[in-house]
Write an enzyme that holds these catalytic residues in place. Sequence first.
Site, mmCIF file in Angstrom:
data_model
loop_
_atom_site.group_PDB
_atom_site.id
_atom_site.type_symbol
_atom_site.label_atom_id
_atom_site.label_comp_id
_atom_site.label_asym_id
_atom_site.label_seq_id
_atom_site.Cartn_x
_atom_site.Cartn_y
_atom_site.Cartn_z
ATOM 1 N N ASP A 56 -21.641 57.465 -12.800
ATOM 2 C CA ASP A 56 -21.735 58.751 -13.719
ATOM 3 C C ASP A 56 -20.121 59.133 -13.735
ATOM 4 O O ASP A 56 -19.406 58.772 -13.000
ATOM 5 C CB ASP A 56 -22.288 59.873 -13.020
ATOM 6 C CG ASP A 56 -23.740 59.746 -12.961
ATOM 7 O OD1 ASP A 56 -24.368 58.618 -13.250
ATOM 8 O OD2 ASP A 56 -24.446 61.016 -12.777
ATOM 9 N N HIS A 84 -20.494 57.498 -8.346
ATOM 10 C CA HIS A 84 -19.349 57.876 -9.571
ATOM 11 C C HIS A 84 -18.399 56.935 -9.701
ATOM 12 O O HIS A 84 -17.615 56.770 -8.757
ATOM 13 C CB HIS A 84 -18.643 59.210 -9.407
ATOM 14 C CG HIS A 84 -19.913 60.337 -9.169
ATOM 15 N ND1 HIS A 84 -20.671 60.642 -8.309
ATOM 16 C CD2 HIS A 84 -20.275 61.283 -9.931
ATOM 17 C CE1 HIS A 84 -21.737 61.261 -8.291
ATOM 18 N NE2 HIS A 84 -21.446 62.001 -9.639
HETATM 19 ZN ZN ZN Z 1 -21.821 63.913 -13.637
#
Ligand code: ZN
Length: 581
Positions: free
Chosen positions: A42, A184
């Site tokens: 992400d 992430h």
């Molecule tokens: Zn996010």
Amino acid sequence: MKRQNGKRFLAAILALVLILGTAFAAPTVRAAGKKLVAITFDDGPGPYTDRLLDGLKRRGAKATFFMLGSRAESYPEVVKRVYREGHQVANHSYGHPDLTTLSDAGVQSQIQTTNGILNRACGKGTSYLVRAPYGSESSRVRSLVGAPLIRWSVDPLDWKYRNAATVKANILADTYDGAIVLVHDIHSTSVDGALAAIDTLKSRGYEFVTVRELFRRRGKTLQNGVDYSSCTPTGTDLGPVTAPKITNESENGKLKIVITAQAGAQIYYSTDGSALNQESKRYTGPFLADTPCTVRAVAAYNMNGSRSEETSVTITKPTAKAPRIQVENGMLTLESETPGARIYYTLNGAPAGLDSPVYEGPVELSPGTVISACAGGGDLLRSGEVRAVYSHQGNFFRDIFPGQWYYADADRAVSAGYLYGVGDGRFAPEKPVTRGQLVTFLYRYSGEQATEEELMALPFGDTKPTEYYGEAVAWAYARGIVSGYSSAEFRPEKSVSREEMSVIFAGFLTYRGVSMPDSAGAAQKYLDAGKISPWALKAVEQMTAQGLLSGDTNGKFLPAAGSTRGQAASLLMRLADFLAE
Ligand code: ZN
């Protein structure tokens, strides 16, 4: 009792066998499918995404990237690489707001703007899964995004710990068959931790797939407006998408490309070597291609995240050179420069193909025959088609054919010796005619001969008696058929305009004593009559009144336009017929 007990015992054993059988059968079904996990990244792309992609490539792992539109804008090449390498590109909003706090228009703008940015890499019409920032959704948000929403079931809190070993340990602790893992790729430690976890999970039998593949392989259809956080085993594994097969064959001497893929998959392809995306051509059946060509193809249930590896084939097959047509004394000969090529031909105007007669030696022609030929056969692809005509007058032409409006006149004019071809069987019908050439055509038609005195009397400095047009211009000048631009200039190399042609031909008719009835006003029918030069008007009117010249299909005379060899031949033969009457 004993017997009864015995019966009970047997029944119990039977039941146990059935249960065990079922228990053993279940893992067998599961074993047919691999353990699947979808790892998702992400908030990128970012400076570490390329390194992550290198690592995924080495491990043969596919992932899903929930990108921010604002970041995708800054890393367009990375988005392209994510897509090109078969990962799934997905939408994580433009600027990472909590979507539940936005207006309807605000939510749609976050999603649509990002889709538009991602389309630059994936092509128009691509569909993107959505992950709401912070996982913050509502039924309103779900219905507004118009796509399936994807949450997660394993959260290693990588953004918090910022330690690769912890990230790895947390992923390993929680991951199970069918999990969706959240990481992430904007943190270097997350990239390292995720790659290390992938190594261990692979050694434990996990296969890393995109989110779309996780669901497709397990026979589940993702629905718009619904959210999903995992896909545990269903007993079904449809397996990965198999790369398409590209084959080629020769069909009637043309290269035919055939691409096959597994049932239900759409094939996307290109033949010019270009990269494939949503906008690429869709295969609908075998097609013809020129060589050499590079065919690239993938099979896809969805080009974004649910597609095969790419198959690429470069095809170079020898193509036969077109044969050469020659006609001499009514005998046709055909030659091909390509060793081993057969020559096919027709003499009835039909296109030559591999089903046409094979040339075996010189053929006697009758006048008015259109010849068509091509070469090919064996392993050779078929050449282009060549045509020529052995005309009604017995001339050989490569560039004019029956059916063209000037064909018959050009054929007659060449036979009569008024015009010659330009060599090698070419008539060059569209080539402009010069003033010197036009007077020469007329001179040849007249059958007359300029005298030595007339040649000496030629006043034009730019018109040498020794040039091919010298005699013709001297003859025409002496008879008042032409005059120059001045006493010094005839401009023999200048292309002749239609009004100049009118003056020259009308001058010839006057010289031949043709009585011209009053034709004043005859040119008024032309829409551009006002553009006819005063010195040419009478001649244009006379030629028009005699029916020797007419306007174009739009009703214009086009006085300043040049004349072509096709037009000159046609006008000369009309004049000849007129004078013969
Ligand atoms: Zn996010």
